[in-house]
Design a protein around this motif. Structure first.
Motif, PDB file in Angstrom:
ATOM      1  N   TYR A 163      -8.570  12.665   6.264  1.00  0.00           N
ATOM      2  CA  TYR A 163      -8.807  13.587   5.142  1.00  0.00           C
ATOM      3  C   TYR A 163     -10.257  14.067   5.173  1.00  0.00           C
ATOM      4  CZ  TYR A 163      -9.907  15.159   0.422  1.00  0.00           C
ATOM      5  OH  TYR A 163     -10.353  15.896  -0.647  1.00  0.00           O
ATOM      6  N   MET A 164     -10.462  15.362   4.872  1.00  0.00           N
ATOM      7  CA  MET A 164     -11.807  15.947   4.768  1.00  0.00           C
ATOM      8  C   MET A 164     -11.976  16.535   3.364  1.00  0.00           C
ATOM      9  SD  MET A 164     -14.662  17.214   6.225  1.00  0.00           S
ATOM     10  CE  MET A 164     -14.717  17.818   7.895  1.00  0.00           C
ATOM     11  N   ASN A 165     -13.107  16.175   2.678  1.00  0.00           N
ATOM     12  CA  ASN A 165     -13.263  16.585   1.271  1.00  0.00           C
ATOM     13  C   ASN A 165     -13.766  18.032   1.092  1.00  0.00           C
ATOM     14  OD1 ASN A 165     -15.991  16.521   1.930  1.00  0.00           O
ATOM     15  ND2 ASN A 165     -16.613  15.349   0.137  1.00  0.00           N
ATOM     16  N   TYR A 166     -13.894  18.765   2.178  1.00  0.00           N
ATOM     17  CA  TYR A 166     -14.477  20.107   2.139  1.00  0.00           C
ATOM     18  C   TYR A 166     -13.353  21.125   2.320  1.00  0.00           C
ATOM     19  CZ  TYR A 166     -17.150  23.877   4.558  1.00  0.00           C
ATOM     20  OH  TYR A 166     -17.672  25.065   4.991  1.00  0.00           O
ATOM     21  N   ALA A 167     -12.897  21.693   1.175  1.00  0.00           N
ATOM     22  CA  ALA A 167     -11.684  22.528   1.160  1.00  0.00           C
ATOM     23  C   ALA A 167     -11.779  23.751   2.072  1.00  0.00           C
ATOM     24  CB  ALA A 167     -11.388  22.962  -0.275  1.00  0.00           C
ATOM     25  N   SER A 168     -12.971  24.337   2.198  1.00  0.00           N
ATOM     26  CA  SER A 168     -13.095  25.572   3.008  1.00  0.00           C
ATOM     27  C   SER A 168     -13.311  25.295   4.491  1.00  0.00           C
ATOM     28  CB  SER A 168     -14.271  26.413   2.512  1.00  0.00           C
ATOM     29  OG  SER A 168     -14.137  26.667   1.155  1.00  0.00           O
ATOM     30  N   PHE A 169     -13.269  24.022   4.892  1.00  0.00           N
ATOM     31  CA  PHE A 169     -13.540  23.653   6.284  1.00  0.00           C
ATOM     32  C   PHE A 169     -12.686  24.461   7.271  1.00  0.00           C
ATOM     33  CE2 PHE A 169     -12.828  20.294   9.730  1.00  0.00           C
ATOM     34  CZ  PHE A 169     -13.975  20.642  10.436  1.00  0.00           C
ATOM     35  N   PRO A 170     -11.348  24.535   7.082  1.00  0.00           N
ATOM     36  CA  PRO A 170     -10.516  25.287   8.046  1.00  0.00           C
ATOM     37  C   PRO A 170     -10.876  26.775   8.132  1.00  0.00           C
ATOM     38  CG  PRO A 170      -9.159  23.851   6.686  1.00  0.00           C
ATOM     39  CD  PRO A 170     -10.511  23.871   6.059  1.00  0.00           C
ATOM     40  N   LYS A 171     -11.369  27.355   7.008  1.00  0.00           N
ATOM     41  CA  LYS A 171     -11.740  28.782   7.004  1.00  0.00           C
ATOM     42  C   LYS A 171     -13.095  28.994   7.679  1.00  0.00           C
ATOM     43  CE  LYS A 171      -9.458  30.142   2.661  1.00  0.00           C
ATOM     44  NZ  LYS A 171      -9.459  28.923   1.846  1.00  0.00           N
ATOM     45  N   ASP A 172     -14.040  28.054   7.474  1.00  0.00           N
ATOM     46  CA  ASP A 172     -15.421  28.248   7.943  1.00  0.00           C
ATOM     47  C   ASP A 172     -15.627  27.912   9.418  1.00  0.00           C
ATOM     48  OD1 ASP A 172     -16.041  29.007   5.412  1.00  0.00           O
ATOM     49  OD2 ASP A 172     -17.134  27.192   4.855  1.00  0.00           O
ATOM     50  N   VAL A 173     -14.835  26.968   9.919  1.00  0.00           N
ATOM     51  CA  VAL A 173     -15.091  26.453  11.268  1.00  0.00           C
ATOM     52  C   VAL A 173     -14.409  27.309  12.341  1.00  0.00           C
ATOM     53  CG1 VAL A 173     -13.126  24.860  11.523  1.00  0.00           C
ATOM     54  CG2 VAL A 173     -15.363  24.209  12.415  1.00  0.00           C
ATOM     55  N   LYS A 174     -15.004  27.306  13.548  1.00  0.00           N
ATOM     56  CA  LYS A 174     -14.416  28.082  14.658  1.00  0.00           C
ATOM     57  C   LYS A 174     -14.190  27.166  15.861  1.00  0.00           C
ATOM     58  CE  LYS A 174     -16.818  32.427  13.535  1.00  0.00           C
ATOM     59  NZ  LYS A 174     -17.786  31.978  12.549  1.00  0.00           N
ATOM     60  N   PRO A 175     -13.209  27.475  16.733  1.00  0.00           N
ATOM     61  CA  PRO A 175     -12.999  26.669  17.936  1.00  0.00           C
ATOM     62  C   PRO A 175     -14.288  26.594  18.770  1.00  0.00           C
ATOM     63  CG  PRO A 175     -11.159  28.161  17.615  1.00  0.00           C
ATOM     64  CD  PRO A 175     -12.193  28.533  16.594  1.00  0.00           C
ATOM     65  N   GLY A 176     -14.541  25.415  19.338  1.00  0.00           N
ATOM     66  CA  GLY A 176     -15.738  25.210  20.156  1.00  0.00           C
ATOM     67  C   GLY A 176     -16.900  24.609  19.384  1.00  0.00           C
ATOM     68  N   GLU A 177     -16.848  24.686  18.023  1.00  0.00           N
ATOM     69  CA  GLU A 177     -17.949  24.133  17.218  1.00  0.00           C
ATOM     70  C   GLU A 177     -17.848  22.610  17.135  1.00  0.00           C
ATOM     71  OE1 GLU A 177     -18.971  27.995  14.425  1.00  0.00           O
ATOM     72  OE2 GLU A 177     -17.854  26.347  13.503  1.00  0.00           O
ATOM     73  N   LEU A 178     -18.975  21.971  16.876  1.00  0.00           N
ATOM     74  CA  LEU A 178     -19.021  20.501  16.833  1.00  0.00           C
ATOM     75  C   LEU A 178     -18.846  19.972  15.415  1.00  0.00           C
ATOM     76  CD1 LEU A 178     -22.000  19.690  19.255  1.00  0.00           C
ATOM     77  CD2 LEU A 178     -19.559  19.474  19.730  1.00  0.00           C
ATOM     78  N   VAL A 179     -18.204  18.805  15.313  1.00  0.00           N
ATOM     79  CA  VAL A 179     -18.090  18.064  14.053  1.00  0.00           C
ATOM     80  C   VAL A 179     -18.716  16.689  14.321  1.00  0.00           C
ATOM     81  CG1 VAL A 179     -16.504  17.115  12.331  1.00  0.00           C
ATOM     82  CG2 VAL A 179     -15.922  19.255  13.503  1.00  0.00           C
ATOM     83  N   LEU A 180     -19.759  16.354  13.574  1.00  0.00           N
ATOM     84  CA  LEU A 180     -20.431  15.061  13.773  1.00  0.00           C
ATOM     85  C   LEU A 180     -20.155  14.160  12.579  1.00  0.00           C
ATOM     86  CD1 LEU A 180     -23.912  16.383  14.978  1.00  0.00           C
ATOM     87  CD2 LEU A 180     -21.938  15.850  16.368  1.00  0.00           C
ATOM     88  N   LEU A 181     -19.902  12.874  12.871  1.00  0.00           N
ATOM     89  CA  LEU A 181     -19.607  11.914  11.800  1.00  0.00           C
ATOM     90  C   LEU A 181     -20.580  10.745  11.854  1.00  0.00           C
ATOM     91  CD1 LEU A 181     -16.695  13.134  11.123  1.00  0.00           C
ATOM     92  CD2 LEU A 181     -16.029  10.759  10.888  1.00  0.00           C
ATOM     93  N   ASP A 182     -20.835  10.178  10.670  1.00  0.00           N
ATOM     94  CA  ASP A 182     -21.618   8.935  10.600  1.00  0.00           C
ATOM     95  C   ASP A 182     -22.979   9.094  11.299  1.00  0.00           C
ATOM     96  OD1 ASP A 182     -22.305   6.349  10.101  1.00  0.00           O
ATOM     97  OD2 ASP A 182     -20.732   5.413  11.310  1.00  0.00           O
ATOM     98  N   ASP A 183     -23.767  10.098  10.833  1.00  0.00           N
ATOM     99  CA  ASP A 183     -25.104  10.373  11.400  1.00  0.00           C
ATOM    100  C   ASP A 183     -25.058  10.659  12.899  1.00  0.00           C
ATOM    101  OD1 ASP A 183     -26.353  10.169   8.972  1.00  0.00           O
ATOM    102  OD2 ASP A 183     -26.854   8.055   9.193  1.00  0.00           O
ATOM    103  N   GLY A 184     -23.975  11.290  13.338  1.00  0.00           N
ATOM    104  CA  GLY A 184     -23.889  11.711  14.740  1.00  0.00           C
ATOM    105  C   GLY A 184     -23.392  10.640  15.696  1.00  0.00           C
ATOM    106  N   LYS A 185     -22.976   9.471  15.137  1.00  0.00           N
ATOM    107  CA  LYS A 185     -22.468   8.402  16.030  1.00  0.00           C
ATOM    108  C   LYS A 185     -21.154   8.833  16.682  1.00  0.00           C
ATOM    109  CE  LYS A 185     -24.576   4.500  13.549  1.00  0.00           C
ATOM    110  NZ  LYS A 185     -24.894   5.027  12.218  1.00  0.00           N
TER     111      LYS A 185
END
Length: 482
Positions: free
Chosen positions: A108-130
């Motif tokens: 689950y992702m708490n950011y509702a507009s995530f699917p609209k804002d993001v584009k293929p090829g972009e990075l998603v980093l979690l837990d301070d980039g770990k």
């Protein structure tokens, strides 16, 4: 209390700093500003802590400042169902909408507009980039598919950074608005806004402050996004201070770029004559150890040599085992480096003939002259605090003593490098006022017989106008008026 420390220390409140005795010891060890982190703040707890700090400030005469730090748009994943580990090459879906327990295939992702804002090829980093993921596709509605680039344990409620994505969320979230209104009701001295990207973010917060109080509460823009670095000139036009928030910044941009960005931001703040705080992982080892690493000592020292007004502690004082000792250690590092000849200050005189050009010019020349004649102190009478910001930015070797009848700015000014503020409300003739001020400076131990003092004032003094006068005095006697 260390009177000769010019660089200020910001300490974050938390479970480790809930007792009044600890707060007292921290102020005595060198804390100038306490930070309330609204990511983890309980209102009743904050109210109690603010009351304690105000009482201690009066008792110790320390003018201790309070900074309310708003959380900003914090993107997070949801709760995981048990232990979840992902490996490079795995595919995973980030899903918005209704929260659910995550697995290695779907979170689950708490950011509702995530699917609209993001584009293929972009990075998603979690837990301070770990953990690192690359976007494969988005349905533009509620699901984003990604591939794991760097794996590891995927933990519940960890923060998400999107370094390449233009996020449509405002910097001031609903939670921030609620927290800001509460902070204003507590009469905090400064408000920090997280994830600032554009000047509009600051204009929105200014409007909110104006709506809820007649007093000016200065705003600190936290710089932790690449867009903020790009838009820095527009941002400094609308804020009263900067914070180099190296934690998120070091995830959003490659970590090796952060040191030069830090230097660039400090320089920008100095040119704008606003204070700058360096934050994150300054003395992290001291959360559990009584001694910092040499690298941490170097980091604190280098921040001072870069020209920081203040250095900030987070976990070290909020949850650390040694909240007082870390302040003592930091104070000793600051005092050992801040008077070094190796620190250079850009000395470009003010040239834009604005309506405050005279005041700016008087402050600039006061700082230069103080160094030339080896003046012990520069004293200034102010109602708005403007001259304190100006003189502090020129980093004179003299003490900067600010006298004001405006009680609200006494604590605000405690964030500024080298500034010591005193309450004074007897604005009579120029001679008598300057005599009074000199006597207070002697009494507080900043001046002695034979010392040179530069006094700045607005003539006529009773009008409390803009500073237009510079006067040099040699102290002939230190008889303190009764």
């Amino acid at each position: 209390m260390p009177t000769n420390k010019k660089t200020k220390i910001v300490a974050t409140l938390g479970p480790a700093t809930s007792k009044k005795e600890i707060l007292r010891d921290m102020i005595n060890a060198g804390v100038n500003v306490f930070r309330i982190n609204f990511s983890h703040a309980d209102y009743s707890d904050v109210t109690e802590r603010v009351k304690m700090i105000r009482e201690l400030s009066d008792e110790l005469g320390s003018n201790t400042s309070i900074l309310a730090d708003l959380q900003g748009p914090k993107l997070r994943v949801g709760v995981m169902a048990g232990e979840v580990v992902v490996a490079p090459g795995d595919k995973i879906s980030f899903v918005t909408g209704k929260p659910f327990e995550g697995t290695a295939e779907k979170v689950y992702m708490n950011y509702a507009s995530f699917p609209k804002d993001v584009k293929p090829g972009e990075l998603v980093l979690l837990d301070d980039g770990k953990l690192m993921f690359k976007v494969i596709s988005t349905n533009k509605k509620d699901e984003v598919k990604a591939e794991v680039i760097q794996g590891g344990p995927l933990k519940s409620k960890k923060g998400v950074n999107l370094p390449n994505t233009n996020i449509s969320l405002p910097a001031l979230t609903e939670k921030d608005i609620k927290d800001a209104i509460f902070a204003i009701s507590q009469d905090v001295d400064w408000i920090a806004l997280s994830f600032v990207r554009f000047s509009q973010d600051l204009i929105d917060l200014q409007a909110l402050i104006k709506k809820h109080t007649d007093h000016k509460i200065p705003i600190i823009a936290k710089i932790e996004k690449p867009e903020a670095v790009e838009n820095i000139d527009k941002i400094v036009a609308y804020c009263d201070g900067l914070m180099v928030a190296r934690g998120d910044l070091g995830v959003e941009v490659p970590a090796h770029e952060v040191p030069l960005i830090q230097k660039q931001l400090v320089l920008t703040a100095k040119k704008a004559r606003i204070p700058v705080i360096i934050a994150t992982q300054m003395m992290e080892t001291m959360i559990t150890s009584l001694t910092p690493t040499r690298a941490e000592v170097n980091d604190v020292a280098n921040s001072v040599m870069d020209g920081a007004d203040a250095v900030m502690l987070s976990g070290e004082t909020s949850v650390g085992n040694y909240p007082v000792q870390v302040i003592e250690k930091m104070s000793s590092i600051l005092m050992s480096v801040e008077n070094s000849d190796l620190i250079s200050v850009p000395h470009n005189p003010p040239h834009v003939k604005t309506n405050r050009y005279i005041t700016k010019s008087v402050c600039y020349h006061a700082a230069i002259m103080a160094n030339e004649i080896k003046a012990k102190a520069i004293s200034t009478l102010t109602n708005s605090g403007y001259t304190a910001f100006q003189i502090s930015a020129w980093r004179p070797s003299a003490h900067i003593l600010v006298f004001t009848s405006n009680k609200r700015i006494l604590t605000q000014l405690n964030l500024l490098w080298g500034v010591k503020a005193f309450y004074y409300d007897k604005y009579v003739t120029t001679d008598e006022t300057i005599e009074d001020v000199n006597a207070i400076a002697c009494q507080k131990g900043f001046l002695d017989v034979g010392d040179m003092l530069i006094s700045l004032a607005a003539m006529p003094i009773a009008n409390k106008g803009m500073v237009n006068t510079l006067r040099v005095t040699e102290i002939e006697s230190c008889n303190v008026k009764k």
